[in-house]
Design a protein around this motif. Structure first.
Motif, PDB file in Angstrom:
ATOM      1  N   GLY A   1      36.379  52.443  60.579  1.00 28.68           N
ATOM      2  CA  GLY A   1      36.127  51.410  61.397  1.00 28.68           C
ATOM      3  C   GLY A   1      36.507  49.931  61.088  1.00 28.68           C
ATOM      4  O   GLY A   1      37.179  49.924  59.708  1.00 28.68           O
ATOM      5  N   PRO A   2      36.164  48.815  61.693  1.00 23.80           N
ATOM      6  CA  PRO A   2      36.572  47.461  61.214  1.00 23.80           C
ATOM      7  C   PRO A   2      36.147  46.970  59.751  1.00 23.80           C
ATOM      8  O   PRO A   2      35.049  47.617  59.649  1.00 23.80           O
ATOM      9  CB  PRO A   2      36.078  46.548  62.486  1.00 23.80           C
ATOM     10  N   ALA A   3      36.805  46.262  59.261  1.00 24.48           N
ATOM     11  CA  ALA A   3      36.078  45.603  57.957  1.00 24.48           C
ATOM     12  C   ALA A   3      35.192  44.511  58.210  1.00 24.48           C
ATOM     13  O   ALA A   3      35.373  43.538  58.941  1.00 24.48           O
ATOM     14  CB  ALA A   3      37.377  45.194  57.075  1.00 24.48           C
ATOM     15  N   ILE A   4      34.131  44.432  57.669  1.00 23.77           N
ATOM     16  CA  ILE A   4      32.964  43.464  57.640  1.00 23.77           C
ATOM     17  C   ILE A   4      33.678  42.334  56.984  1.00 23.77           C
ATOM     18  O   ILE A   4      34.174  42.568  55.795  1.00 23.77           O
ATOM     19  CB  ILE A   4      31.829  43.797  57.246  1.00 23.77           C
ATOM     20  N   PRO A   5      33.667  41.064  57.393  1.00 17.46           N
ATOM     21  CA  PRO A   5      34.410  39.887  56.460  1.00 17.46           C
ATOM     22  C   PRO A   5      33.284  39.403  55.583  1.00 17.46           C
ATOM     23  O   PRO A   5      32.069  39.372  55.957  1.00 17.46           O
ATOM     24  CB  PRO A   5      34.458  38.975  57.812  1.00 17.46           C
ATOM     25  N   LEU A   6      33.859  39.283  54.421  1.00 18.65           N
ATOM     26  CA  LEU A   6      32.936  38.616  53.167  1.00 18.65           C
ATOM     27  C   LEU A   6      33.631  37.509  52.692  1.00 18.65           C
ATOM     28  O   LEU A   6      34.684  37.394  52.820  1.00 18.65           O
ATOM     29  CB  LEU A   6      32.705  39.735  52.079  1.00 18.65           C
ATOM     30  N   PRO A   7      32.642  36.621  52.106  1.00 15.77           N
ATOM     31  CA  PRO A   7      33.242  35.575  51.412  1.00 15.77           C
ATOM     32  C   PRO A   7      34.171  35.937  50.401  1.00 15.77           C
ATOM     33  O   PRO A   7      35.418  35.285  50.191  1.00 15.77           O
ATOM     34  CB  PRO A   7      31.920  34.904  50.783  1.00 15.77           C
ATOM     35  N   VAL A   8      33.830  36.938  49.376  1.00 13.22           N
ATOM     36  CA  VAL A   8      34.929  37.145  48.601  1.00 13.22           C
ATOM     37  C   VAL A   8      35.433  38.626  48.582  1.00 13.22           C
ATOM     38  O   VAL A   8      34.644  39.595  48.520  1.00 13.22           O
ATOM     39  CB  VAL A   8      34.223  36.978  47.049  1.00 13.22           C
ATOM     40  N   VAL A   9      36.713  38.800  48.822  1.00 12.70           N
ATOM     41  CA  VAL A   9      37.347  40.360  48.919  1.00 12.70           C
ATOM     42  C   VAL A   9      38.724  39.979  47.955  1.00 12.70           C
ATOM     43  O   VAL A   9      39.519  39.479  48.670  1.00 12.70           O
ATOM     44  CB  VAL A   9      37.658  40.954  50.301  1.00 12.70           C
ATOM     45  N   VAL A  10      38.718  40.478  46.680  1.00 13.53           N
ATOM     46  CA  VAL A  10      39.888  40.128  46.081  1.00 13.53           C
ATOM     47  C   VAL A  10      40.393  41.333  45.118  1.00 13.53           C
ATOM     48  O   VAL A  10      39.339  41.843  44.346  1.00 13.53           O
ATOM     49  CB  VAL A  10      39.682  38.811  45.189  1.00 13.53           C
ATOM     50  N   ASP A  11      41.648  41.520  45.164  1.00 11.17           N
ATOM     51  CA  ASP A  11      42.078  42.543  44.128  1.00 11.17           C
ATOM     52  C   ASP A  11      42.240  41.953  42.835  1.00 11.17           C
ATOM     53  O   ASP A  11      42.660  40.796  42.542  1.00 11.17           O
ATOM     54  CB  ASP A  11      43.567  43.174  44.593  1.00 11.17           C
ATOM     55  N   VAL A  12      41.813  42.629  41.937  1.00 10.94           N
ATOM     56  CA  VAL A  12      41.698  42.167  40.405  1.00 10.94           C
ATOM     57  C   VAL A  12      42.233  43.197  39.577  1.00 10.94           C
ATOM     58  O   VAL A  12      42.255  44.713  39.628  1.00 10.94           O
ATOM     59  CB  VAL A  12      40.216  41.758  39.802  1.00 10.94           C
TER      60      VAL A  12
END
Length: 306
Positions: A46-57
């Motif tokens: 399903g769709p992605a829940i928007p979050l304040p921080v989603v970052v590849d590290v």
């Protein structure tokens, strides 16, 4: 309970290999399975829940994805399933987002190296590298490295609990572990292999997965592969174990829960009725997946003490 209709619907989603792929060499079949999982991700999760921080590290060379809703949050290091051979940060993105959103914890999803290109102990080494990196760099990331849990599903559950035991032995114990239908027994000997079939996973598939990840039979008897080979499980972190009624891994997950309880470890074991292996990430298809993600979130909130 009878098999839930959502199981049958889910089995129709993923593209199955054509006859020529089945006749090809095992590596070609694996490549097809990898592509099919990635291609079905949106339909299953399903769709992605928007979050304040989603970052590849980059965690000392191991690619990861960090999900967070606030600074100073405890951390769940999440290790995805896929028979040590497939799956990715992307195919578990929606589950990690929901856990982060519902729990308030940061979730760090580990993109460990896959077999057969990288066999045992490569994946385990990557998980341990990530744990060390979180302890070292967590404050700079805006998370709390002193409240640290680990979790994973299926093959990722095996990697998670082996890493947790190694952290215990190194006197750097973790605070909590979440194991979703973990792969525990390299011998595939439990009765559920004979009782459950036709729901997306069977003994032959699990034997192939174990053999691909750990090519040397001698290595499969050691505690870094077989969690029940550990002589003493005392001091393992408090644990949530989730199993599925129509899953060949059902009984070995229950056996591991029993072994932890016998060793004095606080354990909650929940068996989700009517569903099969792999249900927990398929948030778009299973009511039980959303319930399981929210149960994990609640358990993390309670265990890591906000």
């Amino acid at each position: 309970m009878a098999v839930h209709p959502q199981v049958h619907a889910s089995l129709a989603i993923r593209r199955r290999p054509p006859a020529e792929a089945l006749a090809a060499d095992p590596y070609e079949r694996l490549q097809h399975a990898r592509r099919a999982m990635e291609e079905s991700n949106e339909a299953e999760c399903g769709p992605a829940i928007p979050l304040p921080v989603v970052v590849d590290v980059d965690a000392d060379g191991v690619p990861c994805r960090l999900y967070a809703t606030r600074t100073g949050a405890p951390v769940l290091v999440y290790v995805h399933g896929g028979g040590w051979c497939y799956g990715s940060v992307e195919t578990f993105d929606r589950l990690c987002r929901r856990i982060a959103d519902r729990s308030g914890c940061a979730v760090l999803s580990v993109g460990y190296r896959l077999a057969p290109e990288h066999v045992f102990p490569a994946a385990l080494d990557d998980v341990e590298t990530v744990l060390g990196w979180v302890r070292k760099e967590g404050a700079g990331l805006g998370v709390d490295p002193y409240r640290l849990a680990i979790g994973g599903d299926s093959a990722g559950g095996q990697l998670a609990t082996v890493a947790a035991r190694r952290q215990r032995d190194a006197a750097t114990p973790l605070d909590y572990q979440v194991l979703i239908y973990p792969a525990i027994d390299p011998m595939t000997a439990s009765e559920s292999y004979d009782e459950v079939g036709g729901y997306g996973l069977d003994r032959a598939s699990m034997k192939l997965a174990w053999e691909t990840y750990v090519p040397s039979p001698a290595d499969r008897f050691g505690p870094d592969v077989a969690p029940l080979a550990v002589e003493d499980l005392a001091g393992m972190p408090p644990t949530l174990i989730i199993t599925a009624e129509y899953d060949v891994l059902r009984d070995e997950g229950a056996d591991y829960a029993d072994a932890l309880v016998t060793a004095g470890v606080p354990v909650v074991h929940v068996r989700y009725a009517g569903v099969n292996h792999g249900f927990a990430r398929k948030l778009a298809l299973f009511d039980a997946a959303r319930a399981a993600a929210d149960q994990i979130a609640v358990s993390l909130r309670a265990a890591l003490t906000f």
